[in-house]
Design a protein around this motif. Structure first.
Motif, short mmCIF file in Angstrom:
data_model
loop_
_atom_site.label_atom_id
_atom_site.label_comp_id
_atom_site.label_asym_id
_atom_site.label_seq_id
_atom_site.Cartn_x
_atom_site.Cartn_y
_atom_site.Cartn_z
N GLU A 9 0.84 -1.21 0.00
CA GLU A 9 0.00 0.00 0.00
C GLU A 9 0.87 1.26 0.00
O GLU A 9 0.60 2.22 -0.71
CB GLU A 9 -0.93 0.03 1.22
N ILE A 12 2.30 1.69 -3.43
CA ILE A 12 1.31 2.19 -4.40
C ILE A 12 1.07 3.68 -4.20
O ILE A 12 1.00 4.46 -5.17
CB ILE A 12 -0.03 1.41 -4.23
N GLN A 13 0.95 4.09 -2.94
CA GLN A 13 0.71 5.50 -2.65
C GLN A 13 1.85 6.37 -3.18
O GLN A 13 1.64 7.40 -3.81
CB GLN A 13 0.54 5.70 -1.14
N ASN A 16 1.92 6.34 -7.10
CA ASN A 16 0.89 7.22 -7.68
C ASN A 16 1.36 8.67 -7.67
O ASN A 16 1.17 9.40 -8.64
CB ASN A 16 -0.42 7.10 -6.90
N LEU A 17 1.97 9.07 -6.56
CA LEU A 17 2.46 10.45 -6.44
C LEU A 17 3.58 10.70 -7.45
O LEU A 17 3.62 11.72 -8.14
CB LEU A 17 2.95 10.71 -5.01
N LYS A 20 2.24 10.91 -11.01
CA LYS A 20 1.51 12.16 -11.22
C LYS A 20 2.50 13.32 -11.39
O LYS A 20 2.33 14.17 -12.28
CB LYS A 20 0.61 12.42 -10.01
N LYS A 137 3.49 -0.63 -11.30
CA LYS A 137 2.29 -0.53 -10.45
C LYS A 137 1.43 -1.80 -10.55
O LYS A 137 1.01 -2.35 -9.53
CB LYS A 137 1.47 0.70 -10.88
N GLU B 43 -7.21 3.63 -4.62
CA GLU B 43 -5.84 3.79 -4.09
C GLU B 43 -5.62 5.24 -3.65
O GLU B 43 -6.12 6.15 -4.32
CB GLU B 43 -4.82 3.49 -5.19
N ALA B 44 -4.86 5.41 -2.59
CA ALA B 44 -4.44 6.76 -2.21
C ALA B 44 -3.66 7.36 -3.37
O ALA B 44 -2.83 6.67 -3.98
CB ALA B 44 -3.58 6.71 -0.95
N GLY B 45 -3.94 8.61 -3.67
CA GLY B 45 -3.24 9.26 -4.78
C GLY B 45 -4.04 9.25 -6.07
O GLY B 45 -3.66 9.92 -7.03
N THR B 46 -5.15 8.48 -6.10
CA THR B 46 -6.02 8.50 -7.27
C THR B 46 -7.36 9.12 -6.86
O THR B 46 -7.66 9.22 -5.68
CB THR B 46 -6.29 7.09 -7.83
N PHE B 97 -7.13 4.67 1.30
CA PHE B 97 -7.33 3.47 0.49
C PHE B 97 -8.70 2.88 0.83
O PHE B 97 -9.15 2.97 1.98
CB PHE B 97 -6.30 2.40 0.84
#
Lengths: 191, 194
Positions: A9, A12-13, A16-17, A20, A137, B43-46, B97
Motif C-alpha cells: 500500500e 502504491i501511494q 501514484n504520487l 503524477k 504498479k 488507491e491513495a493518490g487517485t 485506500f
C-alpha cells in the motif's frame, strides 16, 4: 538501525504520487526539459529516460517472478527488508528531500538522445516512462494476490544483489524517488 | 441488474419515489463491480470515480500513518454505502485506500450520474439530507467514543452494534478502527462479555 518496513500500500501511494509528478512535467517547455543544468549533467528528459532504461532491465525478471509465485492464501503482511538489501535501498532513498550520495551511472543505464529533440520524441519518452512504471504498479498490485515475499529477483547489476520481489519494488521506487529529487534540483538550477 | 438486487438498492433510498420511466433510468445508471479479497478498490493518490452500494463483502477505508501502518477509518458491508466520499465529491486525489477485505460485489454510480440524480429528481435532495446528516452524526459519535471511552468500553460499544459480517474480518483491522493494539483487542475478545 531501524528496520525498513515494506508494504504494497505504501509503495502504491508513493508510486501514484511519483507518476503524477512526472506526468505534470510533460507540460513544461521543451527547453526546460532538454537543457542540462551544467555540462555533463543530465537534463530532465534524460533523467526520465534513465528511469525508463533502468526499469527495462527488470520487466522480464518481475514478470517471471510473479508467474512462478503461488497464489496468496494468507493476509498481506509487512515485510522487513534484509540487511544488505536495506543498505542498497536506503542508499537510493532520498532523505529529507535530498539525495544521500551521488554515484557514477553504469554505461548501460546512460540515456542517449540526439540534439534538437522534437515534441513528438519528448512525448514518446514520457509515454515510455508511463508504460513502464504502470507495469511496476500493476506488478505491485498483482503481487498482493500472490505469495511474493520469498520470490527472488536478481538486480540489473547481477547476482551481487538479489532481492525478494517486494524488496525489488522498493528498490525501483526508491531509485525513481531519488531521481525525482534530481529533477527538482535540475529545474531549480534552470530557473 | 436483477430484480432482487434492484430491491436492495431501492431500499437504500427510502425517501425516493420514482415513476416507472424514472425508475428505469435510475436503474440503468448503476454498474455491477466485483473485487477479489485484498484488491484495492480505490488507491491513495487517485481520484475516487464512484459512489458504491455494497451487495456483498466487507471493505475497509484506511489511511497510512508515517510508519506506513494502516489506520482504519471505517468499514462498509452489505447494504451500506461505500467509496472515498471526499475524493468523490471534490474530485481530488484520495488520501485513503478502500480495500476489499472479503470478495465483494458492489453497485457503482459515477460522479456525473450521481449529480444528475439531484438535478433531475427532488426526492434525492431529501435522501441526501438524511444520508449526510446520519454520516455526520455517526462520525461525531465515533469521535466522542474515541476521546472519552476506555479500550474495554470502546470494544463493548462496537461489538454490540457491529454487524456479523465484520466479526470475521482480521482482528488487526477491528483493533485499528478501535484505536487499540491487536494484542489488546485479542485480550478483550477473550475476557469481555457484551
Amino acid at each position: 538501525m531501524p528496520p525498513l518496513l515494506i508494504t504494497s500500500e505504501n509503495q502504491i501511494q508513493r508510486l501514484n504520487l511519483l507518476m503524477k509528478t512526472i506526468g505534470q512535467l510533460q507540460e513544461l517547455d521543451i527547453s526546460k526539459l532538454t537543457t542540462p543544468p551544467k555540462p555533463k549533467a543530465w537534463s530532465v528528459l534524460e533523467i526520465i529516460e534513465h528511469l525508463s532504461i533502468a526499469y527495462t532491465f527488470y520487466v522480464e525478471k518481475i514478470d517471471a517472478a510473479l508467474a512462478k509465485s503461488p497464489e496468496r492464501t494468507t493476509e498481506n503482511e509487512v515485510l522487513k527488508a534484509r540487511a544488505w538489501q536495506k543498505l542498497i535501498i536506503k542508499g537510493q532513498r532520498p532523505k529529507e528531500g535530498k539525495r544521500q550520495w551521488k554515484m557514477k551511472t553504469l554505461q548501460k543505464f546512460e540515456p542517449i538522445f540526439s540534439n534538437n529533440l522534437s515534441q513528438e520524441q519528448i512525448n514518446e519518452a514520457f509515454e515510455k516512462f508511463n508504460h513502464l512504471y504502470d507495469h511496476l504498479k500493476q506488478s505491485i498490485l498483482n503481487g498482493r494476490q500472490k505469495e511474493v515475499s520469498k520470490t527472488k529477483v536478481s538486480s540489473a547489476i547481477g547476482p551481487i544483489v538479489t532481492f525478494y520481489l517486494p524488496e525489488c519494488f522498493e528498490f525501483l521506487l526508491s531509485h525513481a524517488e531519488r531521481h525525482l529529487v534530481q529533477i527538482q534540483e535540475t529545474l531549480d538550477s534552470l530557473s | 441488474m436483477e430484480d432482487v438486487t434492484y430491491q436492495k438498492l431501492k431500499a437504500f433510498f427510502p425517501q425516493v419515489h420514482l415513476g416507472a420511466v424514472e425508475e428505469s433510468k435510475f436503474r440503468s445508471l448503476w454498474v455491477l463491480k466485483s473485487f477479489n479479497r485484498s484488491e484495492l478498490i480505490t488507491e491513495a493518490g487517485t481520484t475516487e470515480r464512484y459512489f458504491y452500494f455494497v451487495l456483498e463483502g466487507v471493505q475497509a477505508l484506511y489511511i497510512l500513518n508515517e510508519k506506513g501502518e494502516k489506520v482504519v477509518l471505517g468499514f462498509s458491508y452489505s447494504g451500506s454505502p461505500s467509496g472515498v466520499f471526499d475524493s468523490f465529491m471534490y474530485k481530488t486525489p484520495s488520501f485513503t485506500f478502500l480495500e476489499a477485505l472479503k470478495p465483494s460485489k458492489m453497485l457503482a454510480i459515477n460522479w456525473e450520474n450521481y449529480q444528475s440524480l439531484f438535478e433531475l429528481y427532488p426526492d434525492f435532495q431529501t435522501w441526501g439530507h438524511h444520508f449526510f446528516r446520519d454520516i455526520l452524526i455517526g462520525r461525531l459519535y465515533r469521535e466522542v467514543e474515541l476521546l472519552t471511552l476506555s479500550a474495554e468500553e470502546r470494544y463493548i460499544q462496537f461489538m454490540q452494534r457491529c454487524p456479523k459480517e465484520l466479526r470475521v474480518i482480521p482482528q488487526k483491522y477491528l483493533a485499528s478502527y478501535l484505536n487499540m493494539q491487536p494484542e489488546t483487542f485479542s485480550r478483550l475478545r477473550k475476557s469481555t462479555h457484551y
